[in-house]
Design an enzyme around this catalytic site. Structure first.
Site, PDB file in Angstrom:
ATOM      1  N   CYS A 146       0.816  -1.125   0.020  1.00 30.22           N
ATOM      2  CA  CYS A 146       0.061  -0.128  -0.015  1.00 30.22           C
ATOM      3  C   CYS A 146       0.884   1.280  -0.047  1.00 30.22           C
ATOM      4  O   CYS A 146       2.098   1.106   0.096  1.00 30.22           O
ATOM      5  CB  CYS A 146      -0.674   0.141   1.125  1.00 30.22           C
ATOM      6  N   HIS A 187       5.449  -4.956   8.655  1.00 31.63           N
ATOM      7  CA  HIS A 187       5.481  -6.260   9.013  1.00 31.63           C
ATOM      8  C   HIS A 187       5.624  -7.383   7.992  1.00 31.63           C
ATOM      9  O   HIS A 187       4.991  -7.915   7.490  1.00 31.63           O
ATOM     10  CB  HIS A 187       4.156  -6.563   9.857  1.00 31.63           C
ATOM     11  N   HIS A 221       3.454   1.963  11.553  1.00 33.14           N
ATOM     12  CA  HIS A 221       2.208   1.650  12.453  1.00 33.14           C
ATOM     13  C   HIS A 221       2.043   2.884  13.369  1.00 33.14           C
ATOM     14  O   HIS A 221       0.814   2.957  14.059  1.00 33.14           O
ATOM     15  CB  HIS A 221       2.355   0.508  13.381  1.00 33.14           C
ATOM     16  N   CYS A 233       2.355   5.992   8.805  1.00 34.70           N
ATOM     17  CA  CYS A 233       1.497   6.134   7.529  1.00 34.70           C
ATOM     18  C   CYS A 233       0.610   7.321   7.937  1.00 34.70           C
ATOM     19  O   CYS A 233      -0.297   7.579   9.075  1.00 34.70           O
ATOM     20  CB  CYS A 233       0.657   4.846   7.370  1.00 34.70           C
ATOM     21  N   HIS A 251      -0.902  -4.681  19.253  1.00 33.20           N
ATOM     22  CA  HIS A 251      -0.629  -4.562  18.062  1.00 33.20           C
ATOM     23  C   HIS A 251      -0.106  -2.904  18.006  1.00 33.20           C
ATOM     24  O   HIS A 251      -0.601  -2.040  18.723  1.00 33.20           O
ATOM     25  CB  HIS A 251      -1.954  -4.310  16.969  1.00 33.20           C
ATOM     26  N   GLU A 296       0.001  -0.486  16.087  1.00 32.14           N
ATOM     27  CA  GLU A 296      -0.694   0.720  15.803  1.00 32.14           C
ATOM     28  C   GLU A 296      -1.742   1.238  16.782  1.00 32.14           C
ATOM     29  O   GLU A 296      -1.724   2.218  17.250  1.00 32.14           O
ATOM     30  CB  GLU A 296      -1.559   0.298  14.501  1.00 32.14           C
ATOM     31  N   SER A 322      -1.426  -7.493  10.550  1.00 33.11           N
ATOM     32  CA  SER A 322      -3.008  -7.375  10.932  1.00 33.11           C
ATOM     33  C   SER A 322      -3.699  -7.847   9.639  1.00 33.11           C
ATOM     34  O   SER A 322      -4.821  -8.476   9.580  1.00 33.11           O
ATOM     35  CB  SER A 322      -3.334  -6.399  11.770  1.00 33.11           C
ATOM     36  N   ASN A 323      -3.409  -6.706   8.810  1.00 28.34           N
ATOM     37  CA  ASN A 323      -4.131  -6.826   7.562  1.00 28.34           C
ATOM     38  C   ASN A 323      -4.170  -8.110   6.776  1.00 28.34           C
ATOM     39  O   ASN A 323      -5.181  -8.619   5.932  1.00 28.34           O
ATOM     40  CB  ASN A 323      -4.047  -5.621   6.605  1.00 28.34           C
TER      41      ASN A 323
END
Ligand code: SF4
Length: 315
Positions: A18, A47, A80, A102, A130, A132, A230-231
Site C-alpha cells: 500500500c 510487518h 504503524h 502512515c 498491536h 498501531e 494484521s491486514n
C-alpha cells in the site's frame, strides 16, 4: 512424465504493498542514503521479514525501543505509529528522527486528539498489543482510550460518562467485523460520535473487497503475508467468511502446505499490504511447478494513492 493437473488461479487486485508501506520503506532507504549506515529503526518498519531483511542488508538496524539506539545516529519510527512519548524522548535525547507513521494512521491520531480536546473519552476498536493500537492509544493520557476487540467487549465498557464518548478504529481491521462492533457501540451509547464509516484505510478495504470477489470461485486461498501482519490475517478470515473453504497465510512459497491443496481445481492468491510482489510471483511460480496453471486477474479497484516522504529527506 505425468501431466500436471489443471488449476485456475485467480489473482486478486489490488493486493500487496500500500502507499503507507511504500513510503515507509522509501524513508528508510533515503535516510541511509542521506546519513549513511547505520540508521536505526524502531520496530519492524513494516510487518514483513523479507522487507526488513532487505533493509538490514542496506544498513538499517532494527530495535524494539528507543533506548536501544545511540543518540548520534538517526532513528526512524515505523509505519504503524508510535505513542507521543517516543518522539518526545527522541527530542529530549537530541536525536535525529524521522516519523514513517502512515498518514492514514496519523489522521486517526489527529481525530483522537480533537475528540479529547472536546472533552470526550475515546473507545478504540482494535487488537490489543498491536503496535498501531499502542501508538494511537499513546496519543492521549492513560485512561482516555478504552480498547474493545469484539462485540462482547462492548457490553463490559465502563466509561466515565456514557454521553461523552467518541470511537475510532485501527486501520487494518475486518470491515464487516468492525461494522458489527460499531453497531453495538451505537446501540449501547446512542450519543457516541465517530467517523462517517470507520478508520479502516483504503488499502485494507480494497484488499478485503478483492478477496470477497474471488472467494466464491475458489477452492483454496493463499494470502502472502506475515503472521504478525494484521491486514494479512484479516484477508485469511475474510476469505473463509466469504465462502472459501480453505485459506492459508504464507510468508513465502516455502510455507505452502501442498498436501492441503491436493485435489483443488481453483486457487485464489492475494497479498497483505506489507508483502512485496516478488513474494507473490514466487508463490505463483511454485504453483506453476506443480499444476498446469491459467491465471486470471480479478480487479475490483484501482489504486493511485501516493504519499510524499517527509521534507527532511527531500532536501
Ligand atoms: Fe497506511 Fe493502510 Fe498501508 Fe497501514 S495498511 S500503512 S494504514 S495505507
Amino acid at each position: 512424465m505425468t501431466a500436471k493437473p489443471p488449476l485456475s488461479v485467480y489473482l486478486a487486485a489490488p493486493r500487496g504493498f500500500c502507499a503507507g508501506v511504500d513510503r515507509a520503506v522509501k524513508i528508510v532507504e533515503m535516510a541511509i542514503e542521506k546519513w549513511g549506515a547505520p540508521v536505526f529503526v524502531r520496530h519492524e518498519i513494516v510487518h514483513n521479514r523479507f522487507v526488513v531483511d532487505g533493509l538490514r542488508a542496506k544498513g538499517a538496524v532494527f530495535v524494539e525501543e528507543l533506548d536501544e539506539c545511540p543518540t548520534d545516529r538517526p532513528v526512524i519510527f515505523s509505519a504503524h505509529g508510535v505513542p507521543k512519548a517516543v518522539p518526545a524522548e527522541a527530542e529530549r535525547r537530541q536525536m535525529i528522527y524521522v516519523d514513517a507513521t502512515c498518514p492514514l494512521v496519523s489522521k486517526v491520531h489527529v481525530e483522537a486528539e480533537r475528540h479529547h480536546q472536546d472533552g470526550l473519552q475515546m473507545i478504540m476498536v482494535g487488537h490489543r498489543g498491536h503496535p498501531e493500537v499502542l501508538g494511537t492509544m499513546g496519543q492521549l493520557p492513560q485512561g482516555e482510550v478504552i480498547l474493545v476487540e469484539t462485540v462482547e467487549d462492548v457490553a463490559h465498557v465502563a466509561p466515565r460518562d456514557p454521553d461523552r464518548l467518541a470511537w475510532i478504529t485501527q486501520t487494518t481491521l475486518s470491515v464487516d467485523d468492525t461494522a458489527d462492533i460499531v453497531d453495538a457501540l451505537r446501540a449501547r451509547f446512542p450519543a457516541i460520535v465517530g467517523p462517517a464509516k470507520d478508520d479502516i484505510c483504503y488499502a485494507t478495504t480494497n484488499r478485503q473487497a478483492a478477496v470477497k470477489a474471488i472467494a466464491p470461485r475458489i477452492d483454496a486461498l493463499l494470502v502472502v503475508g506475515a503472521p504478525n501482519s494484521s491486514n494479512s490475517r484479516r484477508l485469511v478470515e475474510v476469505g473463509r467468511t466469504a465462502g472459501c473453504a480453505y485459506a492459508q497465510l504464507v510468508r513465502e512459497a516455502a510455507d505452502i502446505d501442498w498436501r492441503a491443496l491436493e485435489g483443488i481445481r481453483s486457487l485464489g492468491v492475494t497479498a497483505g499490504a506489507s508483502a512485496p510482489e516478488v513474494l507473490v510471483n514466487e508463490v505463483i511460480d511454485a504453483v506453476r511447478a506443480r499444476y498446469d496453471v491459467s491465471v486470471e486477474i480479478v480487479e475490483t479497484a484501482q489504486e493511485r494513492v501516493e504519499f510524499k516522504v517527509p521534507r527532511v529527506l527531500r532536501a
